[in-house]
Scaffold this motif. Sequence first.
Motif, short mmCIF file in Angstrom:
data_model
loop_
_atom_site.label_atom_id
_atom_site.label_comp_id
_atom_site.label_asym_id
_atom_site.label_seq_id
_atom_site.Cartn_x
_atom_site.Cartn_y
_atom_site.Cartn_z
N GLY A 81 9.10 -24.79 6.87
CA GLY A 81 8.17 -25.34 7.06
C GLY A 81 7.85 -25.70 5.16
O GLY A 81 6.43 -27.37 5.25
N TRP A 82 7.58 -25.56 4.51
CA TRP A 82 6.48 -25.22 3.48
C TRP A 82 7.12 -24.89 2.12
O TRP A 82 8.49 -24.14 2.08
CB TRP A 82 5.29 -24.47 3.54
N VAL A 83 6.86 -25.92 1.17
CA VAL A 83 8.02 -25.83 -0.12
C VAL A 83 7.93 -24.30 -0.69
O VAL A 83 5.92 -24.02 -1.14
CB VAL A 83 7.92 -27.04 -0.90
N VAL A 84 8.12 -23.06 -1.17
CA VAL A 84 8.03 -22.16 -1.78
C VAL A 84 8.27 -22.06 -2.98
O VAL A 84 9.82 -21.98 -3.30
CB VAL A 84 7.92 -21.05 -1.41
N ALA A 85 6.86 -22.14 -4.56
CA ALA A 85 8.61 -22.07 -5.51
C ALA A 85 8.24 -20.58 -6.01
O ALA A 85 8.00 -20.14 -6.01
CB ALA A 85 7.18 -22.50 -6.91
N GLY A 86 9.55 -20.42 -7.02
CA GLY A 86 9.92 -19.37 -8.10
C GLY A 86 10.31 -18.50 -6.81
O GLY A 86 10.80 -17.13 -7.29
N LYS A 87 10.53 -18.95 -5.08
CA LYS A 87 10.90 -18.21 -4.48
C LYS A 87 12.87 -17.96 -4.19
O LYS A 87 12.88 -19.91 -3.72
CB LYS A 87 10.25 -18.39 -3.21
N PRO A 88 13.26 -16.74 -3.73
CA PRO A 88 14.71 -17.38 -3.22
C PRO A 88 15.02 -18.10 -2.03
O PRO A 88 14.20 -17.75 -1.59
CB PRO A 88 14.91 -15.56 -3.87
N GLY A 89 16.12 -18.90 -1.07
CA GLY A 89 16.18 -19.91 -1.00
C GLY A 89 16.77 -18.78 0.18
O GLY A 89 17.23 -17.77 -0.36
N LEU A 90 16.18 -18.73 1.11
CA LEU A 90 17.62 -18.21 3.06
C LEU A 90 17.74 -18.33 3.19
O LEU A 90 17.90 -19.79 3.55
CB LEU A 90 16.23 -17.32 3.42
N THR A 91 19.32 -17.63 3.28
CA THR A 91 20.41 -18.47 3.53
C THR A 91 21.13 -17.24 4.55
O THR A 91 20.94 -16.29 4.77
CB THR A 91 21.45 -18.66 3.20
N VAL A 92 21.99 -18.73 6.01
CA VAL A 92 22.54 -16.81 6.57
C VAL A 92 23.67 -17.57 7.21
O VAL A 92 24.59 -18.33 6.76
CB VAL A 92 21.84 -17.31 8.34
N ILE A 93 24.98 -16.27 7.28
CA ILE A 93 26.32 -16.28 8.15
C ILE A 93 26.33 -16.37 9.26
O ILE A 93 26.12 -15.59 9.93
CB ILE A 93 26.84 -15.08 6.98
N LEU A 94 26.79 -17.08 9.46
CA LEU A 94 26.97 -17.80 11.09
C LEU A 94 28.37 -17.95 11.66
O LEU A 94 29.33 -18.55 12.02
CB LEU A 94 26.66 -19.24 11.59
N SER A 95 29.17 -16.45 10.56
CA SER A 95 31.25 -16.36 10.86
C SER A 95 31.48 -15.32 11.39
O SER A 95 29.90 -14.42 11.35
CB SER A 95 31.60 -16.84 10.03
N GLU A 96 32.25 -14.71 11.82
CA GLU A 96 32.12 -13.55 12.10
C GLU A 96 31.32 -13.10 13.48
O GLU A 96 30.87 -11.39 13.01
CB GLU A 96 32.24 -12.65 11.47
N LEU A 97 31.04 -13.60 14.32
CA LEU A 97 29.91 -13.59 15.58
C LEU A 97 30.12 -12.74 16.39
O LEU A 97 29.78 -12.70 17.75
CB LEU A 97 29.39 -14.85 15.47
N ASP A 98 30.98 -11.50 16.78
CA ASP A 98 31.81 -11.06 17.76
C ASP A 98 30.70 -10.21 18.50
O ASP A 98 31.06 -10.28 19.80
CB ASP A 98 33.22 -10.63 17.04
N THR A 99 30.37 -9.84 18.10
CA THR A 99 29.04 -9.40 18.45
C THR A 99 27.72 -9.52 19.03
O THR A 99 26.97 -8.91 19.88
CB THR A 99 28.28 -7.45 17.52
N VAL A 147 23.74 -23.19 5.45
CA VAL A 147 23.72 -21.99 6.68
C VAL A 147 24.87 -21.85 6.09
O VAL A 147 25.62 -22.88 5.09
CB VAL A 147 24.03 -22.45 7.87
N HIS A 148 25.81 -20.57 6.04
CA HIS A 148 27.60 -20.01 5.87
C HIS A 148 28.59 -20.68 6.90
O HIS A 148 28.65 -19.44 7.60
CB HIS A 148 27.40 -18.71 4.51
N ILE A 149 29.87 -20.87 6.59
CA ILE A 149 30.66 -20.64 7.41
C ILE A 149 32.19 -20.23 6.40
O ILE A 149 32.33 -20.67 5.35
CB ILE A 149 30.60 -22.07 8.10
#
Length: 770
Positions: free
Chosen positions: A456-474, A499-501
Amino acid sequence: MIPTIEFQHRASRGPVTAVDDFDLELAFKVRELVAEYEIKYDPGQLVVDDRTADAIFEAAVKHLSEIGLYFQSTGRVIKYDEQEIRQVARESQQNPACVNLGKGVERMQLRYRRGSDTWAPTNYAGPAGVAEKDWFIPYVQSFAQEPSVRGFGIVPGLAKLDNLDPKAGQLSEVTVALWEQEALREALKRAGRLDMNLGLLCTASTPSGTMAVMASGYRDSFNTQIGIHIMPEQKLSWNPLLLSQYCELTGIEPWQSAMSCIGGLCRDAADVAVVMLANALGQLSYAKAGSMSYFPSHLDGTWATRASHWAFSGAGRAAERHLGLAIGTSISGIDKAWRTPLTLWQSAGVVVTSVASGLSYAWIAGHTGLEARLIGQMMNGCAGMPADRANELAQKIMRKVDELLPKQGKQLPFYEAYDVNTVKPRPAYEKAMMQTCDELAAIGMPFRSSAVVVGGWVVAGKPGLTVILSELDTLIRPEEERRVLDFARQVEDAGWYGVHIIDHVVMGPGSARNGLPENPRAFRWVGNQRPDQHMPSQIVMMSAIAAVTSRIRLMATATLAPLRPPLLNAKQWATLDLISGGRLTLTPIGGWQDEEYEAMGVPFAERGGRLDEQLEIMHLAWRETPISYHGRYYRFENVYVNPKPAQAGGPEIIIGGDRLSARVIARIVRYGKGYTLTSEPDPQDLARLAQAMEQAGRAMRDLRTSGLIFPVFPDALRPADLARSIEASVPPLVAAGVHTITVKPSQFIDDPTEMPRFLKECGRLVMAYC
């Protein structure tokens, strides 16, 4: 706070005073207080220290309580008691500002910020000044099409509409102002950002003119601020009070602005810092707003000097320590230098000193969208910079300003800086700005193109965090695919970037020809994928995610573009970008599975050539109507492809590949906002990419890069160890300056209900290395 109606009583009953006598008393009092509190302007130390900031606050409280505000409409002085001023300050400090403007995906905030905070000020830029009818819309669009511009603090005005002169208090004021609102709406429509905040009305300034425009339906509380500010030095009239009351009744955020002139009633920067903060306290007493713009200038209108930097820092740091206001300023240079290298140098000086002094937002950021983008990158990079380092960098910048200032002759008109038809920077102007950035970087200016949200806070100079929401068999069963929508909402709630698909149409028997991974949670690369894995439609899943989220980036990853007709691709992705509010990032690739191509009736050997033509056709379709194309694989004449995407020119394109081959480099240079590779890039290939980018008039710094958190499994049966995986993967990614770091949650948890906890813990651990 003091009731608004109380100011009518004080304005009508205060002591009668001639304006010259008030000015004289003000000038002598500020001199006396500056001496009493030992406040001294030091051009060698442009970021003010704590003791000086506290002294400025105490002097400002005394100044306002002893001088008051001069009410021009009655010739009387509005008087204050010192304790009520301190109460106003306490109430502000106890309720730090968090002003919400814009709506939907365009919602933005102006928040109280300390100079030591590592999150970046809001890029609340805007096309300031006077525009002409012929290029008004492109001027505004140049800012609106920049994703880093979160809203407008100000919009341009017309000096004349055809033969009509806009005059305050007359019918022409409203007529011209309404034309401006219609033009503003068209500019936002073209940029796909109709819900942006537009800040101040420009031509409409009187209460009657302002209220007429507000009643027209073009503006509302979400996209307007109304000026109720005190004029220098400490002058007030009925207009600001009436408009302040109107804001209070309608829920509109008032625009407060404390301005003071160096070299007038105030001799130097020390005087100005005290009077400017006294102005701010006076406005806060009747307007009760959360944001405040500071603007210390010289009598001749010059700005971005050592003296103005010090004055801002003094008032800004005093507010940071004693008030809860969101403080803004104009980040630009003198008007005769607009859209030239000098103005970017001067803007850099403002950025370095003001960000270290508690800046919350850039009320103006340059005078084109390109300049706003670059200034935003500087603000992101400077956030959290220690005061001593900021001062050292500011001194280097100001020495360069001293060198350039005598040589500057005139500003560059907007239509010479930008092509008004394409709304793109002209090559010569863009080259000059990029060269200036290189020179600034060489002396230590940090540029960061990402300011991301974490928790909820803007963080300058930091990488953005992303998630893969595919291939979720497990993690989930095939019939539970709807849970991906819950995951996407949880990702957004956690403040992550995107998010990545992943895309596959079919899987063939040979998809596992290289053997399955030992641990089923491991990454699935070429030839080690189960043919029966559940893989929902990428476009359908991303559309569903768009419908249940409003902020996160929608990242269509490894999209097998050649498997589908290019016009269908163009239409589907443009539609998704439009309905999502411009949140789409697309990574088109050729792919690796020959069986998939055979099943779809597309020759596998042609995938590279088809992908090149696909990229060309999609970009044509996203920009123009009608379009024709005559290539080796695709041909058509005069077709109309609508709708157009929300992002100007089309969705963000990230180019993917195994390595930086000549073909991949060509795609990056022509289409890419960034690139992603399955292997570490070879230094020689990187050098070739840099050379190709330079030849095309582009800079390597503008390319977005990314990295993966690779799982460290304790054995073949259990999920990966999150802390050990982050420890192994994240430090080198941070050192390399990647813009996004991607994780696949299904490698670390087997229980879907653990997703919120996982996201929180992963974000905390990653940011510890940043």
